[in-house]
Design an enzyme around this catalytic site. Structure first.
Site, short mmCIF file in Angstrom:
data_model
loop_
_atom_site.label_atom_id
_atom_site.label_comp_id
_atom_site.label_asym_id
_atom_site.label_seq_id
_atom_site.Cartn_x
_atom_site.Cartn_y
_atom_site.Cartn_z
N GLY A 1 6.45 -6.56 0.74
CA GLY A 1 5.49 -6.73 1.90
C GLY A 1 6.58 -6.92 3.20
N GLU B 1 10.79 -2.57 12.48
CA GLU B 1 10.61 -1.59 11.56
C GLU B 1 9.60 -0.51 11.80
OE1 GLU B 1 10.84 -1.64 6.72
OE2 GLU B 1 9.54 -3.46 7.66
N TRP C 1 0.71 -1.30 -0.05
CA TRP C 1 -0.09 -0.04 0.08
C TRP C 1 0.76 1.13 0.09
CZ3 TRP C 1 1.68 2.76 3.91
CH2 TRP C 1 1.95 1.77 5.45
N ASN C 2 2.22 1.13 0.55
CA ASN C 2 2.86 2.35 0.66
C ASN C 2 3.30 3.15 -0.65
OD1 ASN C 2 4.48 0.21 0.25
ND2 ASN C 2 6.04 1.15 1.55
N GLU D 1 10.76 -8.84 -1.81
CA GLU D 1 11.25 -7.33 -1.43
C GLU D 1 10.47 -7.21 0.07
OE1 GLU D 1 11.83 -4.08 0.03
OE2 GLU D 1 10.51 -3.37 -1.58
N ALA E 1 -2.63 -4.00 -2.91
CA ALA E 1 -3.02 -3.87 -1.41
C ALA E 1 -4.44 -3.31 -1.32
CB ALA E 1 -2.17 -2.79 -0.50
N CYS F 1 10.27 0.62 3.31
CA CYS F 1 10.94 -0.25 3.59
C CYS F 1 12.61 0.29 3.58
CB CYS F 1 10.93 -1.36 2.95
SG CYS F 1 11.18 -1.25 1.35
N LYS G 1 -2.07 -8.39 -7.62
CA LYS G 1 -3.12 -8.09 -6.73
C LYS G 1 -2.69 -6.85 -5.74
CE LYS G 1 -3.42 -8.76 -2.58
NZ LYS G 1 -3.82 -7.88 -1.44
#
Length: 487
Positions: free
Chosen positions: A238, A391, A160-161, A260, A186, A294, A184
């Site tokens: 994710g 994180e 989503w980010n 990733e 988010a 990330c 697919k």
């Protein structure tokens, strides 16, 4: 509340499943609410795919694979080039859409549009540079030919980010290599991907090559596809726990896999660093995407000789940021994605305080609606605080100190993650020595952003494997075939 122009933009985006070149509702009619994280307002609803819908999407990708693989590389590249130009022409709309569904300020969203579109331009040029080789066997008896061929139908699960760039970074090389796909996105931020699918169709991507399914029943819908023998590759961006589960599922069919995953990026400031330059880099490395990246700097390790100056200047810069809805003028920090994310950041900051950390600025959730958290700098953070182990994914910067280079490197490497590290120093020998010693897939020296479509993005250890972008990116979607020929 969304303005009339914002509502018009949202209404222009398809809200169904995109399967075999057609938009359709979920087979059971279910939908997902898409929320504006700055207000809590529901922007729209999109289709919530079922297991049957997922299978239909893979059916379409499988049916289109042979023809797409046979499409001339130049034709595939020209489609990507047209897509790059189309996204660039509609940059304002894509930026607004991302801000509405994800929350980042418009300036950040515009930056993502530029970054995300560039993957299509880069891989449009790589499509025609797929090559093999020809040689004579050492004994002279045979000829050795190698060729590169598309892996085949691919499942792409995006986060989503970065609603645009995480899609283009996967779709670009797949299209260039000749792979079909099921994407697919988010469930929190599906609108950007749905708009992108519509654009790619306009640019000439044939029916079935790109299929997009939105669902909040992710595990139920994805697992049958991952275990389907017709699928040949899985790529996921994710969290590490989810990535590990997907890798386990992928083992049944021995899929090609790119992961990733999470990060815990150290930001090292050595005693000889230009402190002002380091503060500028810290702002970029920490606050890009509201810290929800990330690659965000997660731990600030500062030499004791410059720690006070760096901390003070960094806190001053963070205090000068403006929190608010990303569509508003002057806003530099938007909301976190949802209440769960804000609660986690609050918990991490509170735990660090209890362990003795000093709050230099911020430290609390804020706002009477939406999911906002103050830009925060913490000093004297003990390295056993959860902030240093997990994180953060928010606008919080914990600072600790070191006295020697060896100590700095040891602290930086003391994590299960290995995505990116940052280091600031004016000494060339130290630059080389530190870059080689850091156990991370990417290192930024005297800069706070490392992401670049022309460079290989990816990590080591629990941050995953495989690379996206650069010359290496297309290789993730190609198999090597050897042919022995008797003359």
């Amino acid at each position: 509340m969304a303005t009339e122009s914002e509502k018009t933009l949202i209404d222009s985006v398809p809200t169904g499943l995109f399967i075999g070149g057609q938009w359709r509702d979920s087979s059971d009619g279910a939908t997902i609410k898409v929320e504006d994280p700055a207000t809590g307002e529901v922007l729209t609803e999109v289709a919530d795919a079922t297991v049957a819908d997922g299978t239909a999407a893979l059916d379409a990708a499988v049916a289109a694979q042979a023809d797409w693989a046979a499409t001339p590389p130049r034709d595939r590249g020209e489609i990507l080039r047209r897509a790059f130009e189309a996204i660039t022409a509609r940059a304002d709309d894509f930026a607004m859409l991302m801000t509405l569904e994800m929350g980042k300020p418009l300036a950040e969203s515009r930056g993502e549009v530029t970054y995300g579109a560039e993957f299509f331009r880069w891989f449009s040029e790589e499509a025609v540079r797929i090559h093999g080789r020809w040689s004579t066997a050492p004994n002279g008896a045979t000829r050795l030919m190698t060729m590169k061929q598309p892996v085949g139908p691919t499942l792409m699960i995006t986060p989503w980010n970065f609603p645009l760039a995480m899609g283009t970074r996967k779709i670009g090389p797949a299209l260039a290599a000749g792979c079909t796909m099921v994407v697919k996105p988010a469930s929190q931020t599906p609108l950007t991907m749905l708009a992108l699918a519509d654009l790619l169709t306009e640019c000439g991507v044939p029916a079935g090559v790109l299929n997009v399914i939105t669902t909040h029943r992710t595990g139920d819908v994805m697992e049958p596809l991952i275990r389907d023998p017709r699928l040949r590759k899985l790529t996921f961006t994710g969290s590490t726990p989810v990535g590990k589960a997907l890798v386990e599922q992928s083992a049944e069919q021995l899929l090609r896999v790119s992961m990733e995953l999470g990060g815990n990026a150290p930001f090292l400031v050595f005693g000889d660093a230009d402190v002002d330059k380091a503060v500028e880099g810290a702002m970029l490395a920490k606050m890009r995407n509201i810290g929800e990246a990330c690659t965000a700097a997660n731990r600030f390790l500062v030499h004791e000789s410059v720690a006070e100056e760096f901390s003070r200047k960094f806190a001053d810069r963070m205090a000068g940021l403006t929190v608010g809805r990303g569509t508003e003028d002057g806003v530099t920090v938007g909301p976190l994605i949802d209440d769960k994310a804000r609660a986690k950041v609050t918990e991490l900051v509170d735990e660090a305080r209890e362990k003795g950390a000093t709050v230099l600025v911020g430290g609390s959730a804020t706002g009477d609606r939406g999911y906002f958290f103050e830009p925060t700098v913490l000093a004297d953070v003990p390295t056993d605080a959860r902030l240093f182990r997990e994180e953060i994914f928010g606008p919080v910067a914990p600072i600790s100190t070191f006295s020697t280079d060896d100590e700095a490197i040891a602290k930086a490497n003391d994590t299960e993650y290995g995505l990116v590290a940052y280091a600031f120093t004016e000494n060339l020998s130290r630059m080389i020595r530190v870059s080689e010693a850091l156990e991370f897939g990417m290192v930024g020296i005297n800069q706070g952003i490392v992401s670049n479509p022309s460079a290989p993005f990816g990590g080591v250890k629990h941050s995953g494997f495989g690379r996206e972008g650069g010359f290496e990116g297309i290789e993730e979607y190609l198999e090597t075939k050897y042919v022995g020929i008797a003359p």
